[in-house]
Structures are given as C-alpha cells and as structure tokens.
Design a protein around this motif. Structure first.
Motif, short mmCIF file in Angstrom:
data_model
loop_
_atom_site.label_atom_id
_atom_site.label_comp_id
_atom_site.label_asym_id
_atom_site.label_seq_id
_atom_site.Cartn_x
_atom_site.Cartn_y
_atom_site.Cartn_z
N MET A 1 7.94 69.88 -46.28
CA MET A 1 6.96 70.43 -47.23
C MET A 1 6.35 71.71 -46.67
O MET A 1 5.95 71.76 -45.51
N THR A 2 6.33 72.75 -47.46
CA THR A 2 5.73 74.00 -46.98
C THR A 2 4.21 73.92 -47.14
O THR A 2 3.69 73.03 -47.83
N LYS A 3 3.58 74.90 -46.53
CA LYS A 3 2.12 74.95 -46.61
C LYS A 3 1.66 75.14 -48.06
O LYS A 3 0.67 74.58 -48.51
N SER A 4 2.47 75.95 -48.80
CA SER A 4 2.08 76.24 -50.18
C SER A 4 2.24 75.01 -51.09
O SER A 4 1.44 74.77 -51.98
N ASP B 1 1.84 71.96 -50.05
CA ASP B 1 0.71 71.13 -49.69
C ASP B 1 -0.54 71.58 -50.44
O ASP B 1 -1.30 70.79 -51.00
N ASN B 2 -0.72 72.89 -50.46
CA ASN B 2 -1.86 73.50 -51.16
C ASN B 2 -1.87 73.16 -52.64
O ASN B 2 -2.88 72.78 -53.22
N ALA C 1 -4.33 67.39 -57.22
CA ALA C 1 -5.12 66.16 -57.08
C ALA C 1 -6.57 66.43 -57.47
O ALA C 1 -7.21 65.62 -58.15
N LYS C 2 -7.07 67.58 -57.05
CA LYS C 2 -8.46 67.94 -57.35
C LYS C 2 -8.64 68.11 -58.87
O LYS C 2 -9.62 67.65 -59.45
#
Ligand code: ATP
Ligand code: MG
Length: 207
Positions: free
Chosen positions: A1-4, A6-7, A13-14
C-alpha cells in the motif's frame, strides 16, 4: 500500500463517519416530527427564484393529483411560460391573475386597491375550500406593503384555512406579522443577476 492509498483510506473512513453522524441526526429529526398538516410558506428576498419555486410546488402537487389554486397579484406585461402551461395543459388548475390595476407602471391608488380587493376575493375563496391541497398567492406581499389589502384580513384568512391545505406566499417584504404566522420562511439572496450584466430576460427561464 502506498502512502497515498493510506491517506485516501483515512479520508474515506473519516467521510463515512461524518455521513453516518449526519444520517443519525437527520433520522432523529425525522422521528421528532409527529404532526401531519398543511404548511404556510413565505418565499421572499431580493434574489431570483421566488415565484418559480412556488410553481415547482404546484408541479409536485399536480404530480399526486392534488388540486392546486394559484392567484397572481401582479399582472406583468409579459405573458409567462407558467401561465401558458397551466392555461393550455392544466386547465384543471384554478388560476386567477389580477385583471387590471396594479402593475409596476400604474400610479392610480384607488384602482389599484379595487383590483387588489377583487383579486383577494379569489384567494379568500380558495383559502376556505378544503378540496385545495395547495394555494399559491404569488406576489401577495406587495399588496400588504402598499397597504392595498387589510393585513389582519389577509392574516386571518391564512390562519383559518383548512388544516390540510398548504399555502405559498411570494414576494419581497410582507411584514413581520406574516413572517410570524407562516411555518417556513426562505429568503432568497441576490448575489448576482444576469440582468445587471446586460443580459435580456430569457424566455423559459425568467418568464
Ligand atoms: P422568478 O419568477 O424567476 O422565480 P422571482 O419571483 O424571485 O423570480 P420577481 O421579483 O417576482 O422575482 O421578478 C420576476 C422577474 O424578475 C423574473 O424575470 C426574474 O428573473 C427577475 N428578477 C428577479 N429577481 C431579480 C433581481 N434581483 N435582479 C434582476 N431581475 C430579477
Ligand atoms: Mg415573483
């Protein structure tokens, strides 16, 4: 999973949590409403959209086969699309337009008052008839602002209308007693209007 990724996951979710909270709030508000009755609505303010919103509600009611009555307190010089639509396609709608007298051009107070009263008689009749689901009193506020109609007479007819009947009043102003009486007030703000940029009133949009 890349950082983006994950972001994005966190953002989503938010967002879901926010939407869930909003839904709970709306559901709770819906649960709280327990009254079933007609409502009185005032559409006011300087922006465009008062009469066209009222006619939108006429379409809604007609869609369910309800009876609709419309009284227009100012006869514009221009024929409107809504008038054509009702007269030609929906003759079952009670439609009355102030015949003579008050337009933005006339200056004869006595004939304006006579015209306002004759038009009000149509409104009063509709407001006493419980077969009408929706009554629209387009541009009525001006009759109150200019004191062409007695305020208490108008307010008491609105107040004493059949419980299941909804009524929509449009026009700028109208006074605080009218605002207090109705259930819903929407004030349409004039942020900008094409007319002021030199664009001509558009058929099917403005009339
Ligand atoms: P609409 O019938 O389009 O819903 P309205 O009922 O809110 O408009 P009225 O004051 O009854 O507004 O005027 C009707 C006509 O005047 C329409 O052609 C509308 O586009 C135009 N109009 C409404 N508000 C403005 C404004 N702020 N500036 C210029 N023209 C306007
Ligand atoms: Mg209007």
């Amino acid at each position: 999973m890349t950082k983006s990724d994950d972001n994005n996951g966190q953002k989503s979710a938010k967002h879901n949590a926010t939407m869930q909270k909003r839904k709970e709030k709306i559901d709770a508000n819906i649960k709280r409403t327990d009254e079933e009755r007609g409502v009185a609505i005032l559409l006011t303010g300087n922006g465009k959209g008062k009469s066209s919103s009222a006619f939108g509600m006429a379409i809604r009611s007609l869609g369910y086969g309800y009876k609709v009555g419309i009284v227009q307190f100012i006869k514009g010089k221009q024929l409107s699309g809504e008038e054509l639509f009702i007269r030609e396609k929906h003759p079952e709608v009670y439609f009355h337009q102030m015949a003579t007298g008050f337009t933005w051009d006339t200056q004869d107070r006595d004939s304006d008052i006579a015209a306002a009263e004759a038009t009000w008689a149509h409104a009063e009749k509709l407001l006493q008839d419980d077969s009408y689901h929706l009554v629209i009193l387009d541009e009525l506020t001006y009759m109150l602002s200019y004191k062409y109609l007695d305020e208490e007479r108008v307010l008491s007819a609105l107040r004493n209308r059949p419980a299941e009947q909804s009524v929509v009043v449009t026009g700028r102003g109208g006074g605080s007693a009218l605002r207090d009486l109705v259930d819903t007030v929407s004030e349409i703000q004039d942020i900008k209007h094409a007319f002021r940029a030199g664009v001509k009133a558009r058929k099917g949009v403005d009339y």
